[in-house]
Design an enzyme around this catalytic site. Structure first.
Site, mmCIF file in Angstrom:
data_model
loop_
_atom_site.group_PDB
_atom_site.id
_atom_site.type_symbol
_atom_site.label_atom_id
_atom_site.label_comp_id
_atom_site.label_asym_id
_atom_site.label_seq_id
_atom_site.Cartn_x
_atom_site.Cartn_y
_atom_site.Cartn_z
ATOM 1 N N ILE A 204 21.510 34.246 25.845
ATOM 2 C CA ILE A 204 22.513 34.299 24.767
ATOM 3 C C ILE A 204 22.245 35.559 23.951
ATOM 4 O O ILE A 204 21.122 35.750 23.476
ATOM 5 C CB ILE A 204 22.420 33.094 23.792
ATOM 6 C CG1 ILE A 204 22.298 31.763 24.515
ATOM 7 C CG2 ILE A 204 23.601 33.081 22.832
ATOM 8 C CD1 ILE A 204 21.983 30.605 23.578
ATOM 9 N N HIS A 205 23.249 36.407 23.798
ATOM 10 C CA HIS A 205 23.063 37.565 22.920
ATOM 11 C C HIS A 205 24.356 38.105 22.320
ATOM 12 O O HIS A 205 24.320 38.879 21.372
ATOM 13 C CB HIS A 205 22.365 38.701 23.674
ATOM 14 C CG HIS A 205 23.290 39.472 24.567
ATOM 15 N ND1 HIS A 205 23.644 39.027 25.821
ATOM 16 C CD2 HIS A 205 23.953 40.641 24.379
ATOM 17 C CE1 HIS A 205 24.469 39.900 26.370
ATOM 18 N NE2 HIS A 205 24.675 40.885 25.530
ATOM 19 N N ARG A 206 25.518 37.721 22.842
ATOM 20 C CA ARG A 206 26.778 38.302 22.371
ATOM 21 C C ARG A 206 27.038 37.955 20.912
ATOM 22 O O ARG A 206 26.759 36.845 20.455
ATOM 23 C CB ARG A 206 27.940 37.784 23.214
ATOM 24 C CG ARG A 206 27.973 38.313 24.632
ATOM 25 C CD ARG A 206 28.664 39.651 24.724
ATOM 26 N NE ARG A 206 28.846 40.054 26.107
ATOM 27 C CZ ARG A 206 29.463 41.169 26.480
ATOM 28 N NH1 ARG A 206 29.955 41.989 25.586
ATOM 29 N NH2 ARG A 206 29.584 41.466 27.755
#
Length: 347
Positions: A204-206
């Protein structure tokens, strides 16, 4: 000898640049790499240059840990200075990050031709910073290298037809080269005590997930539910780790590890039973390893992975019937890109 200025800043861009850098050298083009510093942690940056044999950057602008506007503006200023000093014949950009748009704008304002790898991708969600970066970069580029026919069609719908080339996907080039190397060098599965085919990989990074606390909590809860069926290994982006700590979250069933290099990630993916991610690149890498993916977003720019049944959005329950994707090519996208650039500079 014509000089190429390649602007890189984030993990996916290092991966895409590796085969293209080698192909540029084969056609006799000189390349200088400019690292904007967007990903500055050694596990998010330096390790990729070493593992993928990418030439060391001629410049490191060390621009990071700022908001979108400040980061892009600072990059734009420093890139302009470097371009004025070096006077490149063409600026090569990749993907859809702040580094991408800064490189595109700096070159365009100096009347230097821009070549965009992964042109034409569209999620049709203008709330995503990446979507704005894609659209603007494409509209100032002289060469647009599309990984799929859908990307070519997207550009045509926006009136962009000159300099457009369907070349396949450079990430596939990299994957083919890395698979055997990863098997010989990576020990991550043994180190983590994983059972091949008995775990999933998540990332998860967006911004659409990490900038909205309520949505972030829902994504984490979704992963916890998935982990009740299959153990989940999650390399954690530094920003995501801070967010987990600030919200007091310790996701049950997830093994949280530091970011990993490309070879370790390739080996993790090749033995996984599923991938859960909001990363554009990882959706494709999952397909390259023929591992089903769930995209933790409400849309994807890689629509063909959904249509071919290898990917689905987390808001959907079922996959489409599964088939191979022919658009991504056969591992020679980088060679095609280098030849088109050489042809443009020879005119």
């Amino acid at each position: 000898m014509p000089e190429i200025f390649t602007v890189l800043g984030a993990r996916p861009q290092f991966i895409k640049a590796a085969p293209v850098s080698r192909a540029l050298a084969r056609v006799g083009l000189s390349e200088s790499i400019v690292h904007t510093g967007q990903h500055f942690d050694a596990l998010m940056s330096d390790i990729f240059f070493d593992e993928l044999d990418i030439p060391k950057p001629a410049y490191n602008l060390e621009v990071n840990s700022l908001g979108h506007g400040a980061m892009t503006g600072r990059m734009l200023e420093k890139l302009e200075e470097a371009m004025l000093a070096e006077k490149p014949d063409l600026v090569l950009i990749y993907g859809d990050t702040n580094s991408t748009i800064a490189g595109a704008l700096a070159a365009a304002k100096l009347n230097i031709p821009v070549a965009h790898v992964e042109a034409g991708l569209r999620s049709f969600n203008r709330r995503m910073p990446e979507e704005i970066n894609r659209v603007v970069a494409d509209h100032v580029s002289a060469l647009l290298f599309c990984p799929t026919r859908a990307a070519v069609a997207n550009l045509g719908a926006e009136g962009i037809v000159k300099g457009v080339h369907a070349v396949g996907d450079v990430m596939y080039d990299t994957t083919l080269a890395a698979v055997k190397r990863a098997e010989g060098r990576s020990t991550i599965i043994e180190t983590l005590g994983l059972t091949p085919g008995g775990y999933a990989v998540a990332t998860i990074h967006r911004a659409e997930n990490t900038d909205d606390p309520e949505r972030f909590d829902r994504v984490v809860a979704w992963l916890e539910a998935a982990a009740r069926e299959t153990p989940v290994v999650m390399p954690v982006h530094p920003r995501t780790r801070k967010l987990l700590a600030s919200r007091g979250l310790n996701p049950a069933g997830l093994t949280l590890i530091d970011p990993v290099g490309y070879l370790d990630m390739a080996r993790l993916l090749s033995r996984a039973t599923a991938v859960f991610t909001d990363s554009g690149g990882l959706q494709k890498e999952a397909y390259f390893h023929r591992v089903p993916c769930v995209t933790l977003r409400d849309e994807t720019e890689w629509v063909e992975t959904v249509e071919a049944g290898w990917n689905r959005l987390w808001t959907s329950k079922d996959y489409a019937p599964r088939r191979d994707i022919t658009d991504y090519g056969s591992g020679d996208a980088a060679t095609s890109i280098a030849r088109h650039i050489a042809d443009l500079l020879a005119d």
